[in-house]
Design a protein around this motif. Structure first.
Motif, PDB file in Angstrom:
ATOM      1  N   GLN A 110       0.828  -1.203   0.000  1.00 29.13           N
ATOM      2  CA  GLN A 110       0.000   0.000   0.000  1.00 29.13           C
ATOM      3  C   GLN A 110       0.863   1.253   0.000  1.00 29.13           C
ATOM      4  O   GLN A 110       0.558   2.242  -0.685  1.00 29.13           O
ATOM      5  N   GLN A 111       1.966   1.242   0.755  1.00 25.96           N
ATOM      6  CA  GLN A 111       2.867   2.396   0.798  1.00 25.96           C
ATOM      7  C   GLN A 111       3.503   2.625  -0.563  1.00 25.96           C
ATOM      8  O   GLN A 111       3.543   3.756  -1.062  1.00 25.96           O
ATOM      9  N   ALA A 112       4.011   1.549  -1.182  1.00 25.41           N
ATOM     10  CA  ALA A 112       4.661   1.676  -2.489  1.00 25.41           C
ATOM     11  C   ALA A 112       3.658   2.071  -3.571  1.00 25.41           C
ATOM     12  O   ALA A 112       3.970   2.881  -4.452  1.00 25.41           O
ATOM     13  N   TYR A 113       2.448   1.508  -3.518  1.00 26.67           N
ATOM     14  CA  TYR A 113       1.407   1.824  -4.514  1.00 26.67           C
ATOM     15  C   TYR A 113       1.072   3.316  -4.482  1.00 26.67           C
ATOM     16  O   TYR A 113       0.905   3.956  -5.513  1.00 26.67           O
ATOM     17  N   LYS A 114       1.004   3.879  -3.273  1.00 26.66           N
ATOM     18  CA  LYS A 114       0.679   5.290  -3.111  1.00 26.66           C
ATOM     19  C   LYS A 114       1.841   6.173  -3.590  1.00 26.66           C
ATOM     20  O   LYS A 114       1.628   7.220  -4.202  1.00 26.66           O
ATOM     21  N   MET A 115       3.078   5.743  -3.321  1.00 26.98           N
ATOM     22  CA  MET A 115       4.242   6.589  -3.586  1.00 26.98           C
ATOM     23  C   MET A 115       4.686   6.571  -5.046  1.00 26.98           C
ATOM     24  O   MET A 115       5.351   7.513  -5.491  1.00 26.98           O
ATOM     25  N   GLN A 116       4.338   5.534  -5.812  1.00 33.33           N
ATOM     26  CA  GLN A 116       4.928   5.367  -7.136  1.00 33.33           C
ATOM     27  C   GLN A 116       4.612   6.511  -8.118  1.00 33.33           C
ATOM     28  O   GLN A 116       5.385   6.777  -9.038  1.00 33.33           O
ATOM     29  N   ASN A 117       3.505   7.180  -7.882  1.00 33.57           N
ATOM     30  CA  ASN A 117       3.146   8.274  -8.796  1.00 33.57           C
ATOM     31  C   ASN A 117       2.980   9.619  -8.089  1.00 33.57           C
ATOM     32  O   ASN A 117       2.437  10.562  -8.673  1.00 33.57           O
ATOM     33  N   GLU A 118       3.422   9.703  -6.851  1.00 34.81           N
ATOM     34  CA  GLU A 118       3.248  10.959  -6.107  1.00 34.81           C
ATOM     35  C   GLU A 118       4.063  12.086  -6.743  1.00 34.81           C
ATOM     36  O   GLU A 118       5.194  11.884  -7.185  1.00 34.81           O
ATOM     37  N   ASN A 119       3.468  13.266  -6.725  1.00 35.90           N
ATOM     38  CA  ASN A 119       4.123  14.449  -7.276  1.00 35.90           C
ATOM     39  C   ASN A 119       3.831  15.629  -6.346  1.00 35.90           C
ATOM     40  O   ASN A 119       2.656  15.981  -6.155  1.00 35.90           O
ATOM     41  N   PRO A 120       4.853  16.213  -5.731  1.00 36.31           N
ATOM     42  CA  PRO A 120       6.274  15.923  -5.924  1.00 36.31           C
ATOM     43  C   PRO A 120       6.676  14.567  -5.323  1.00 36.31           C
ATOM     44  O   PRO A 120       6.015  14.068  -4.419  1.00 36.31           O
ATOM     45  N   MET A 121       7.735  13.997  -5.837  1.00 41.54           N
ATOM     46  CA  MET A 121       8.204  12.695  -5.377  1.00 41.54           C
ATOM     47  C   MET A 121       8.752  12.792  -3.952  1.00 41.54           C
ATOM     48  O   MET A 121       9.573  13.652  -3.658  1.00 41.54           O
ATOM     49  N   PRO A 122       8.289  11.936  -3.043  1.00 38.41           N
ATOM     50  CA  PRO A 122       8.820  11.953  -1.673  1.00 38.41           C
ATOM     51  C   PRO A 122      10.317  11.670  -1.674  1.00 38.41           C
ATOM     52  O   PRO A 122      10.784  10.785  -2.405  1.00 38.41           O
ATOM     53  N   PRO A 123      11.091  12.407  -0.889  1.00 42.55           N
ATOM     54  CA  PRO A 123      12.535  12.149  -0.830  1.00 42.55           C
ATOM     55  C   PRO A 123      12.823  10.865  -0.055  1.00 42.55           C
ATOM     56  O   PRO A 123      12.146  10.546   0.921  1.00 42.55           O
ATOM     57  N   GLY A 124      13.825  10.130  -0.490  1.00 39.44           N
ATOM     58  CA  GLY A 124      14.210   8.923   0.218  1.00 39.44           C
ATOM     59  C   GLY A 124      14.570   7.794  -0.721  1.00 39.44           C
ATOM     60  O   GLY A 124      14.684   7.975  -1.932  1.00 39.44           O
ATOM     61  N   GLU A 125      14.747   6.611  -0.160  1.00 37.02           N
ATOM     62  CA  GLU A 125      15.219   5.448  -0.911  1.00 37.02           C
ATOM     63  C   GLU A 125      14.568   4.183  -0.354  1.00 37.02           C
ATOM     64  O   GLU A 125      14.413   4.026   0.857  1.00 37.02           O
ATOM     65  N   TRP A 126      14.176   3.295  -1.256  1.00 35.80           N
ATOM     66  CA  TRP A 126      13.700   1.972  -0.864  1.00 35.80           C
ATOM     67  C   TRP A 126      14.906   1.024  -0.722  1.00 35.80           C
ATOM     68  O   TRP A 126      15.836   1.046  -1.526  1.00 35.80           O
TER      69      TRP A 126
END
Length: 348
Positions: A110-126
Motif C-alpha cells: 500500500q505504501q509503495a502503490y501510493k508513492m509510485q506516482n506521487e508528485n512531488p516525489m517523496p525524498p528517500g530510498e527503498w
C-alpha cells in the motif's frame, strides 16, 4: 532464497551475486556507524550507537576483535518512484503470494502503490533486506522492504541491520570493561627480598565504569545489549589471583589467594611484616637462593558467560547453571622485579 528475491530485475540480481557487503554509513535516525567488512561474508558489526547497552561497558572498546556475520543486509532498490514500481510489480505478480498479501507485505504494498506516482516525489530510498545464509531467511523476511527518508544532513542511509541475540551477546562482551591494574603490594616492601623468607603478594584494582559487583565475595562485571526486542546479558567474573615467577629456586603458595592475593597482607600488614624464615605464607613466593632480577607476575583471569534473555539486567549475579561460557578475556596483570639477597635478621 525465497521466490520474492528472484523477482527483482536481472541487473540487480547480477549485482547482488557479485557484491560483498561494503562499509555502510550511519542509520539516519540514530547516527550509528553501520557495518564494516573485512571481506567475504565475515563482517565486523559496528552498531554500538544502534544497540542499547547497560552496565560496565565503554563504547569503542573491542576486547577480542569479535567478528560476526550479520544475518541480514540491505541493498538499495530505487527512489520513491522507481523503487515503488519495482515493489508493486513484484508483489502483485508473485506466485508465492498469489495477490493475497497480509501483514507487513500488505502495508509495504500500500505504501509503495501510493508513492509510485506521487508528485512531488517523496525524498528517500527503498531498500530490500536479504539474508546472508538460508538459515536466516525467516528473520530477514520479517521486514523485507523499508523506505528510508533523508536525515537532517540530507543523507539517505540503510536501515539498521537486524542482530540475533547471540550477536548481541558478542557485542556486549566486546564492549565490556574490566578493572585495570593499580599496583602490587608485597611484604617485604620495596624491590628486595630474602632467600627462604616468605614474600607475601597482594594487588589493587582500578574499578571499571559502573564499579564492580560482588557475588560470594568475588567480583564481576556485567553488560546488557538490546536491539529491536532482542537482547542478551554477559558477565565477566574474576578468578583467584594467579602467580608466576621468572627466576630460579623458588616455591609458590597460592592455596590462600583471594582475587586480590594475600588476605593476610591486606588485613594485617604489620603482622605479616614480622613473619620470619619458614613462617606461614597464605599467598606469595619463597625464593630458595639469592638472585638478581627475579620477576613476580600476578594475574586475575576473567571468565565470560552470557544468557540470551533481555530481562536479565546488569547488577545481578550470573544465573547459576544457565550462563553459557564464552571463554576467558585478557587478564588484569601486575608484575614486580626483585633482587633476592641472603637471609638477614628481620625482614625489612
Amino acid at each position: 532464497m525465497k521466490t520474492r528475491i528472484f523477482l527483482i530485475a536481472g541487473a540487480v540480481l547480477l549485482a547482488l551475486a557479485s557484491m560483498l557487503i561494503v562499509p555502510g554509513a550511519a542509520h539516519a535516525s540514530t547516527g550509528g556507524p553501520g557495518i564494516t567488512c573485512s571481506g567475504g561474508s565475515s563482517c565486523m558489526i559496528e552498531v554500538e550507537n544502534e544497540v542499547h547497552f547497560g552496565g560496565n561497558y565503554s563504547q569503542g572498546t573491542d576486547n577480542l576483535g569479535i567478528s560476526v556475520t550479520p544475518p541480514c543486509y540491505w541493498t538499495p532498490l530505487g527512489n520513491a518512484h522507481t523503487g515503488s514500481i519495482t515493489i508493486v510489480a513484484n508483489l502483485a505478480d508473485s506466485q508465492e503470494y498469489g495477490g493475497q498479501l497480509t501483514g507487513i507485505l500488505e502495508q509495504i504494498y500500500q505504501q509503495a502503490y501510493k508513492m509510485q506516482n506521487e508528485n512531488p516525489m517523496p525524498p528517500g530510498e527503498w531498500y530490500m533486506q536479504l539474508s546472508t545464509s538460508a538459515q536466516y531467511d525467516a528473520l530477514c523476511d520479517k521486514v523485507p522492504f523499508e523506505f528510508v527518508t533523508p536525515s537532517k544532513g540530507g543523507a539517505v542511509n540503510p536501515p539498521p541491520v537486524p542482530l540475533t541475540p547471540r550477536d548481541l551477546a558478542e557485542l556486549a562482551i566486546a564492549v565490556m570493561q574490566f578493572p585495570t591494574a593499580n599496583g602490587m603490594t608485597t611484604s617485604p616492601k620495596g624491590l628486595t627480598t630474602y632467600s627462604n623468607l616468605p614474600t607475601f603478594v597482594a594487588v589493587k584494582m582500578r574499578p571499571p565504569v559502573g564499579g564492580l559487583h560482588y557475588s560470594g565475595g568475588m567480583p564481576y562485571v556485567a553488560v546488557s545489549a538490546q536491539l529491536a526486542g532482542a537482547g542478551a546479558t554477559a558477565w565477566g567474573y574474576a578468578s583467584t589471583l594467579k602467580l608466576n615467577v621468572s627466576g630460579t629456586g623458588y616455591s609458590l603458595t597460592t592455596s590462600g589467594c583471594g582475587y586480590l592475593g594475600s588476605p593476610e597482607l591486606i588485613k594485617e600488614p604489620a603482622v605479616v611484616a614480622r613473619v620470619g624464615t619458614g613462617g606461614h605464607l597464605d599467598c606469595g613466593v619463597t625464593f630458595r637462593e639469592p638472585q638478581q632480577g627475579a620477576q613476580v607476575t600476578a594475574k586475575n583471569v576473567w571468565t565470560v558467560c552470557y544468557v540470551l534473555q533481555p530481562e536479565n539486567e546488569p547488577g545481578t549475579a550470573p544465573p547459576v547453571g544457565a550462563c553459557h561460557v564464552y571463554g576467558q578475556m585478557n587478564p588484569t596483570e601486575w608484575n614486580k622485579d626483585f633482587n633476592v639477597e641472603e637471609i638477614q635478621a628481620g625482614n625489612g
